[in-house]
Design a protein around this motif. Structure first.
Motif, PDB file in Angstrom:
ATOM      1  N   ASP A  52       0.862  -1.213  -0.015  1.00  0.00           N
ATOM      2  CA  ASP A  52       0.106   0.072   0.026  1.00  0.00           C
ATOM      3  C   ASP A  52       1.060   1.214   0.058  1.00  0.00           C
ATOM      4  OD1 ASP A  52      -1.994   1.623   0.097  1.00  0.00           O
ATOM      5  OD2 ASP A  52      -2.176   1.631   2.501  1.00  0.00           O
ATOM      6  N   LEU A  53       0.591   2.072  -0.869  1.00  0.00           N
ATOM      7  CA  LEU A  53       1.747   3.129  -1.045  1.00  0.00           C
ATOM      8  C   LEU A  53       0.917   4.549  -0.775  1.00  0.00           C
ATOM      9  CD1 LEU A  53       3.037   2.381  -4.856  1.00  0.00           C
ATOM     10  CD2 LEU A  53       4.206   1.774  -2.583  1.00  0.00           C
ATOM     11  N   ASP A  54      -0.386   4.419  -0.306  1.00  0.00           N
ATOM     12  CA  ASP A  54      -1.112   5.587   0.158  1.00  0.00           C
ATOM     13  C   ASP A  54      -0.687   5.607   1.625  1.00  0.00           C
ATOM     14  OD1 ASP A  54      -3.860   7.347  -0.449  1.00  0.00           O
ATOM     15  OD2 ASP A  54      -3.354   6.799   1.419  1.00  0.00           O
ATOM     16  N   GLY A  55      -0.085   7.016   2.023  1.00  0.00           N
ATOM     17  CA  GLY A  55       0.511   7.065   3.485  1.00  0.00           C
ATOM     18  C   GLY A  55      -0.804   7.518   4.456  1.00  0.00           C
ATOM     19  N   SER A  56      -2.026   7.605   3.955  1.00  0.00           N
ATOM     20  CA  SER A  56      -3.247   7.767   4.791  1.00  0.00           C
ATOM     21  C   SER A  56      -4.230   6.765   4.797  1.00  0.00           C
ATOM     22  CB  SER A  56      -3.886   9.165   4.211  1.00  0.00           C
ATOM     23  OG  SER A  56      -4.592   8.689   2.797  1.00  0.00           O
ATOM     24  N   SER A  57      -5.261   6.883   4.946  1.00  0.00           N
ATOM     25  CA  SER A  57      -6.161   5.579   5.268  1.00  0.00           C
ATOM     26  C   SER A  57      -6.734   5.188   4.067  1.00  0.00           C
ATOM     27  CB  SER A  57      -7.466   6.298   6.203  1.00  0.00           C
ATOM     28  OG  SER A  57      -8.228   7.197   5.459  1.00  0.00           O
ATOM     29  N   GLY A  58      -6.347   5.749   2.966  1.00  0.00           N
ATOM     30  CA  GLY A  58      -6.724   5.153   1.414  1.00  0.00           C
ATOM     31  C   GLY A  58      -5.898   4.126   1.341  1.00  0.00           C
ATOM     32  N   ILE A  59      -6.119   3.457  -0.144  1.00  0.00           N
ATOM     33  CA  ILE A  59      -5.242   2.502  -0.629  1.00  0.00           C
ATOM     34  C   ILE A  59      -4.605   2.936  -2.111  1.00  0.00           C
ATOM     35  CG2 ILE A  59      -6.113   0.688   0.904  1.00  0.00           C
ATOM     36  CD1 ILE A  59      -7.781  -0.354  -1.372  1.00  0.00           C
ATOM     37  N   LEU A  60      -3.681   2.461  -2.467  1.00  0.00           N
ATOM     38  CA  LEU A  60      -2.948   2.760  -3.640  1.00  0.00           C
ATOM     39  C   LEU A  60      -1.834   1.675  -4.005  1.00  0.00           C
ATOM     40  CD1 LEU A  60      -2.911   4.673  -6.084  1.00  0.00           C
ATOM     41  CD2 LEU A  60      -0.980   5.765  -5.206  1.00  0.00           C
ATOM     42  N   ASP A  61      -1.954   0.713  -5.215  1.00  0.00           N
ATOM     43  CA  ASP A  61      -1.053   0.034  -5.205  1.00  0.00           C
ATOM     44  C   ASP A  61      -0.256   0.549  -6.547  1.00  0.00           C
ATOM     45  OD1 ASP A  61      -1.957  -0.393  -7.963  1.00  0.00           O
ATOM     46  OD2 ASP A  61      -3.143  -2.143  -7.100  1.00  0.00           O
ATOM     47  N   TRP A  62       0.784  -0.094  -7.048  1.00  0.00           N
ATOM     48  CA  TRP A  62       2.117   0.407  -7.667  1.00  0.00           C
ATOM     49  C   TRP A  62       1.566   0.703  -9.174  1.00  0.00           C
ATOM     50  CZ3 TRP A  62       2.947  -2.297 -12.204  1.00  0.00           C
ATOM     51  CH2 TRP A  62       2.437  -3.843 -11.898  1.00  0.00           C
ATOM     52  N   HIS A  63       0.614  -0.004  -9.466  1.00  0.00           N
ATOM     53  CA  HIS A  63      -0.046   0.322 -10.863  1.00  0.00           C
ATOM     54  C   HIS A  63      -1.255   1.446 -10.603  1.00  0.00           C
ATOM     55  CE1 HIS A  63      -3.335  -2.701 -10.488  1.00  0.00           C
ATOM     56  NE2 HIS A  63      -2.380  -3.298  -9.790  1.00  0.00           N
ATOM     57  N   CYS A  64      -1.567   1.826  -9.606  1.00  0.00           N
ATOM     58  CA  CYS A  64      -2.438   3.048  -9.485  1.00  0.00           C
ATOM     59  C   CYS A  64      -3.815   2.352  -9.087  1.00  0.00           C
ATOM     60  CB  CYS A  64      -2.415   4.184 -10.425  1.00  0.00           C
ATOM     61  SG  CYS A  64      -1.175   4.996 -10.901  1.00  0.00           S
ATOM     62  N   GLY A  65      -4.031   1.114  -8.634  1.00  0.00           N
ATOM     63  CA  GLY A  65      -5.170   0.367  -8.575  1.00  0.00           C
ATOM     64  C   GLY A  65      -5.357   0.038  -7.045  1.00  0.00           C
TER      65      GLY A  65
END
Length: 589
Positions: free
Chosen positions: A92-105
């Motif tokens: 998880d690349l999102d530093g907040s409570s959200g989620i984000l993977d390496w391909h923006c998914g």
């Protein structure tokens, strides 16, 4: 992953069986992680990792840190991505409570720090899916002896291996099978060495490997893409698949309402006239929102007996990972015997075209042997620093027409001696690099528990660091013999001169010379000068066309001393009754 009951999953679906008089979609649905799911390494284990890492650094055993850690050459788990492995979560690349993977998914969950690579069910877990060291290193710590078929997140302890890979890099290998951990604290490991087996120990609900990379104490995403730009952490990063694909499929004579992944699915290649219905199921990653399905059953002559037309799943959101099953009562399948077929389309794309035998009476003794396989050895031209991977490349779903889970027997030999022989539930296996070279073979045999399929033989010649080949080989009907030099030619060290791919059970002469003459001989080219101080060594090839000379490189030889070597084999298929290898050149360091 989260294991949900079939009843709960069915609520997600919009096409109950009653919509079609002859059956329809029976159940299944999303197996996605729910929002707010816990970390698959529990807080207790996180604290333990911190203690173990601090103690390791203080012990003086830690490998030195340095910049420019090399990218990984392979994924450290047996199997092939998008065939019998699938990565459900990345970092998880999102530093907040959200989620984000390496391909923006969204193939991750909040705070996740690794890649979660799933195997298809507990069935494959029981067959055994190895986990390997991704690089050389030293074991910081291990744990074993914990239950390994967990389906809920309750903070349970995991079986794991924690490795110092050098350069400030630590590798996490989590959720391993009880009793499978094959290394111990403080042990040196090499890339491609088996560490354990994939399972669902610890804070886990589906059998998988949690593979994490930490650099100087911080989680690293080694996959790169639009939302994680820069050089990839892989030598050859696998292309991402985000469209629906069939991860596994099978038929069943039994109603599937009680099946709950990751339980093993019932499977059959035949149904009988008396069976009230025929069922089929599918594991399906990456199902878009508002998807639809269509099922067609065809008679043995290829004509259509039943076509559902298109129906929607009713999924208002995408399913990262789903399992789905259908049940149908096709009247003609109670009276017309033969090989029927099913076609399953998702969103207008045909994903399954599968045969099923319809018999007047069910035959419990009948079995289809596994389908013929194809395989390859990677990398294609291996060197002394390369971990070897034997990979099955044929179809991963229609590999057995009873839809059985398959094992594969992997028999690795180096210079004619077996060095690894395992039976696993995976479609690839590994052998650590051969730093001194060698002639490697790997025999791969599929099996379904009753019958074995045909064996595929793979081979590679890896020249040792002190050797190189030149000149022309002389081939026969079976191709040209191969010469492999194994060793470093350091004085008093062991040396092997291997002959492979030669005529079986035949006389073979190893010709050695202090100079190369490259003279015409027996329709080929004689490389070494056999006159004194040159000489011959007579050998006999075995039934596989293999032989070797084992010796000790003499002490006291001067640096830079050269020797030329070549095998000549008595072979009636050669131009003048002989075949020959290339010439091998060795230099004393």
């Amino acid at each position: 992953m989260n294991k949900l009951s079939s009843l709960a999953l069915a609520v997600c679906l919009a096409t109950p069986v009653s919509l079609l008089a002859q059956g329809g979609l029976g159940g299944g649905g999303s197996l996605d992680d729910p929002a707010g799911r816990p970390d698959c390494i529990s807080p207790t284990e996180r604290a333990l990792i911190a203690q173990l890492t601090a103690a390791w650094q203080a012990s003086g055993q830690a490998l030195p840190s340095y910049a420019g850690v090399a990218p990984y050459a392979f994924y450290p788990q047996a199997g092939n991505l998008y065939e019998d492995l699938w990565i459900s979560n990345y970092v998880d690349l999102d530093g907040s409570s959200g989620i984000l993977d390496w391909h923006c998914g969204s193939y991750t969950y909040d705070g996740h720090d690794a890649s979660d690579s799933l195997i298809r069910s507990f069935g494959e877990q029981l067959l055994g899916v190895p986990v390997f060291a991704v690089d050389d290193g030293v074991v910081i710590s291990t744990a074993d002896g914990n239950p390994d078929m967990n389906t809920v997140w309750s903070g349970q302890p995991a079986n794991f291996v924690l490795i110092d890979h050098g350069g400030g890099r630590t590798g996490y290998y989590w959720h391993l099978k009880n009793g499978s951990v094959a290394v111990s604290t403080g042990a040196t490991v090499v890339a491609g060495q088996q560490l354990g087996l994939t399972a669902s120990s610890g804070n886990s609900s589906y059998p998988h490997l949690h593979f994490g990379t930490y650099d100087v104490g911080s989680a690293t995403e080694v996959f790169t893409g639009a939302c994680n730009p820069g050089p990839s952490g892989w030598v050859d990063q696998e292309a991402l698949v985000t469209t629906p694909f069939v991860w596994d499929f099978g038929f069943s004579r039994l109603d599937l309402a009680s099946i709950d992944p990751p339980d093993a699915f019932p499977r059959t290649g035949q149904v009988a006239f008396a069976d009230p219905s025929i069922y089929h199921w599918v594991l399906l990653p990456s199902l878009p929102a508002f998807s639809d399905w269509r099922v067609v059953y065809k008679r043995p002559d290829g004509t259509t007996a039943f076509d559902t037309g298109n129906f929607g799943f009713g999924n208002s959101t995408s399913f990262k990972f789903s399992w789905l099953w259908w049940g149908f009562d096709i009247p003609e399948m109670h009276t017309l015997a033969g090989e029927w077929s099913l076609e399953l389309s998702i969103n207008g794309t045909l994903l399954v075209d599968a045969p099923i035998d319809v018999l007047p009476v069910y035959d419990p003794l009948f079995n289809h042997a596994p389908e013929p396989i194809s395989a390859e050895l990677l990398p294609a031209d291996p060197g002394i620093n390369d971990v070897l991977r034997a990979v099955v490349t044929s179809d991963s779903v229609m590999d057995d027409l009873d839809y059985d889970m398959l094992t594969h027997d992997w028999t690795w030999s180096v210079d004619g001696s077996v060095v690894r022989s395992v039976t696993t539930g995976a479609r690839s296996d590994m052998l650590p690099a051969l730093s001194l070279g060698g002639y490697v073979t790997c025999d791969v045999t599929p099996g379904d528990g009753t019958d074995s399929g045909a064996t595929v033989a793979l081979e590679a010649a890896i020249q040792g660091p002190a050797f190189s080949t030149s000149g022309q080989a002389l081939g026969g009907v079976g191709g040209a013999p191969e010469i492999v030099g194994v060793g470093s030619l350091v004085p008093a060290s062991s040396v092997k001169l291997v002959l492979a791919n030669a005529a079986p059970s035949s006389a073979a002469w190893l010709v050695l010379g202090a100079v190369a003459i490259n003279a015409p001989f027996k329709g080929g080219v004689l490389g070494p000068d056999p006159s004194p101080p040159g000489f011959f060594v007579l050998q006999q090839t075995d039934a596989d066309g293999l032989t070797r000379v084992d010796t000790t490189w003499p002490a006291g030889l001067s640096s830079g001393l050269s020797i030329w070597m070549q095998w000549w084999v008595q072979d009636a298929s050669g131009p003048r009754g002989f075949t020959a290898s290339e010439t091998l050149h060795g230099v004393t360091p």
